[in-house]
Design a protein around this motif. Structure first.
Motif, mmCIF file in Angstrom:
data_model
loop_
_atom_site.group_PDB
_atom_site.id
_atom_site.type_symbol
_atom_site.label_atom_id
_atom_site.label_comp_id
_atom_site.label_asym_id
_atom_site.label_seq_id
_atom_site.Cartn_x
_atom_site.Cartn_y
_atom_site.Cartn_z
ATOM 1 N N GLY A 9 -9.727 -78.764 -1.654
ATOM 2 C CA GLY A 9 -10.634 -79.868 -1.359
ATOM 3 C C GLY A 9 -10.848 -80.712 -2.596
ATOM 4 N N LEU A 11 -12.902 -84.260 -4.285
ATOM 5 C CA LEU A 11 -13.842 -85.372 -4.226
ATOM 6 C C LEU A 11 -13.110 -86.628 -4.667
ATOM 7 C CD1 LEU A 11 -16.992 -83.793 -5.917
ATOM 8 C CD2 LEU A 11 -16.600 -84.119 -3.466
ATOM 9 N N LEU A 15 -11.981 -92.897 -0.137
ATOM 10 C CA LEU A 15 -11.305 -92.011 0.810
ATOM 11 C C LEU A 15 -10.016 -92.632 1.347
ATOM 12 C CD1 LEU A 15 -11.436 -89.322 2.383
ATOM 13 C CD2 LEU A 15 -12.715 -90.541 4.152
ATOM 14 N N GLY A 33 -11.149 -86.282 10.579
ATOM 15 C CA GLY A 33 -12.247 -86.180 9.627
ATOM 16 C C GLY A 33 -13.529 -86.662 10.280
ATOM 17 N N MET A 36 -19.935 -86.120 6.772
ATOM 18 C CA MET A 36 -20.405 -84.863 6.198
ATOM 19 C C MET A 36 -21.916 -84.941 6.004
ATOM 20 S SD MET A 36 -17.582 -84.088 3.215
ATOM 21 C CE MET A 36 -18.067 -85.563 2.302
ATOM 22 N N ARG A 47 -18.290 -88.749 3.817
ATOM 23 C CA ARG A 47 -17.284 -88.665 4.874
ATOM 24 C C ARG A 47 -16.032 -88.007 4.324
ATOM 25 N NH1 ARG A 47 -13.796 -93.529 5.565
ATOM 26 N NH2 ARG A 47 -13.898 -94.724 3.612
ATOM 27 N N ASN A 48 -15.222 -87.431 5.243
ATOM 28 C CA ASN A 48 -14.035 -86.721 4.796
ATOM 29 C C ASN A 48 -12.846 -87.000 5.689
ATOM 30 O OD1 ASN A 48 -14.672 -85.218 7.073
ATOM 31 N ND2 ASN A 48 -14.589 -83.230 6.050
ATOM 32 N N GLU A 59 -8.192 -81.433 1.878
ATOM 33 C CA GLU A 59 -9.408 -82.072 2.386
ATOM 34 C C GLU A 59 -9.884 -83.063 1.335
ATOM 35 O OE1 GLU A 59 -13.986 -81.247 3.955
ATOM 36 O OE2 GLU A 59 -12.767 -79.566 3.217
ATOM 37 N N LEU A 60 -10.071 -84.305 1.758
ATOM 38 C CA LEU A 60 -10.519 -85.366 0.866
ATOM 39 C C LEU A 60 -11.937 -85.738 1.249
ATOM 40 C CD1 LEU A 60 -7.256 -87.496 1.094
ATOM 41 C CD2 LEU A 60 -7.815 -85.718 -0.578
ATOM 42 N N MET A 61 -12.839 -85.756 0.271
ATOM 43 C CA MET A 61 -14.252 -85.969 0.548
ATOM 44 C C MET A 61 -14.801 -87.101 -0.315
ATOM 45 S SD MET A 61 -15.487 -81.971 0.755
ATOM 46 C CE MET A 61 -15.077 -81.687 -0.956
ATOM 47 N N GLN A 62 -15.323 -88.120 0.328
ATOM 48 C CA GLN A 62 -15.965 -89.217 -0.384
ATOM 49 C C GLN A 62 -17.473 -89.081 -0.237
ATOM 50 O OE1 GLN A 62 -14.596 -93.322 0.306
ATOM 51 N NE2 GLN A 62 -16.729 -93.986 0.215
ATOM 52 N N ASN A 108 -15.184 -77.273 11.520
ATOM 53 C CA ASN A 108 -14.949 -78.582 10.910
ATOM 54 C C ASN A 108 -14.224 -79.523 11.881
ATOM 55 O OD1 ASN A 108 -12.156 -78.022 10.778
ATOM 56 N ND2 ASN A 108 -12.226 -77.432 8.624
#
Length: 276
Positions: A9, A11, A15, A33, A36, A47-48, A59-62, A108
């Motif tokens: 994952g 950050l 995104l 996605g 979150m 958001r992811n 998993e990319l999470m902004q 998820n």
């Protein structure tokens, strides 16, 4: 204890740009996605998106607040480990003094059951148990340049910087049922050790100046498995990626690998790996 590494994952401050980078670099497809909620995992929420390429996922999470994140950089945040039975894994972990952030898993946006360990019991790092849905179908590249990307089969290991490689190794052996499979001097100075925790591996890296890293454990890199490293290197160069060395090296456990140049991999350390 673990069957495999499901994903790393990250950050990110943008995104959409990160999703596009994985598409351009690895032929990744966006598997889904959403939003979150605010939690200890990502304070303030955000958001992811989950991107899949070959046999792996990221998993990319902004976060809602990106002011503290470096621009255009993949900041390693957590590792998702696969288990076949979450309640059994939880019971085993608790018997060894580990704790979790919730009483039960959540599901998820891509249908995986996920339960995070309490980082206070895992050296301050974020890791979670993951149960893959039985009906999971791999996302296949469908358009554009995706189909020309070399295939990534799996994730061989996550790499951690640690202040004391012997203490860190002992922790993985005691808490996660690990087995040390090799180690020695590091090409970066200091010492390294490789620990297999079931079907998942970690690389522990003690730098030449251990006090310089601050925290006891810091996520450092990910190793992606490919079948033909020599053939894949020029293919990735054609996709705009560069490498940190002119040729691959072989590590103490016989894995042939080459690191991407971080300036071309969104500031994140990752390497291609051909297993012995």
């Amino acid at each position: 204890m673990f069957d495999a590494i499901q994903h790393i994952g990250y950050l990110v401050d943008d995104l959409d740009a990160a999703v596009a980078w994985f598409a351009d670099s690895f032929g990744a497809e966006n598997a889904g996605g959403g939003t979150m909620p605010s939690s200890r995992i990502v304070p303030g929420g955000g958001r992811n998106a989950f991107v899949r390429f070959g046999g792996v996922e990221a998993e990319l999470m902004q976060p809602a607040d990106t002011s503290t994140l470096p621009k255009s950089t993949l900041v390693m945040h957590h590792v998702g480990y696969v288990v076949s039975d979450i309640p059994k894994a939880v019971a085993m972990a608790k018997s060894r003094g580990l704790a979790f952030l919730a009483d039960a898993p959540n599901t998820n946006p891509v249908g995986q059951q996920v339960l995070y360990f309490d980082p206070d019991t895992t050296n301050g790092v974020m890791i979670h148990l993951t149960k893959i849905p039985v009906t999971k179908v791999s996302v296949q590249p469908s358009s554009g340049t995706a189909g020309t990307a070399p295939r990534i089969d799996s994730i061989v290991h996550a790499g951690y910087l640690v202040r004391d490689v012997e203490l860190a190794t002992a922790w993985y052996v005691e808490k996660l049922g690990g087995i040390r499979v090799g180690g020695g001097p590091s090409r970066r100075g200091g010492r390294i050790a490789f620990v297999d925790c079931g079907g998942a591996q970690v690389e522990l890296i003690e730098p030449e100046s251990p006090a310089s890293i601050g925290s006891a454990h810091i996520l450092d890199h990910v190793g992606y498995v490919t079948r033909d490293l020599d053939a894949d290197i020029p293919a990735y160069r054609r996709r705009g990626l560069a490498f940190a060395t002119d040729a691959p090296v072989v590590n103490p456990v016989g894995q042939k690998l080459i690191y991407f140049e971080p300036m071309t991999s969104m500031g994140s350390r990752m390497h291609l790996t051909q297993l012995p």
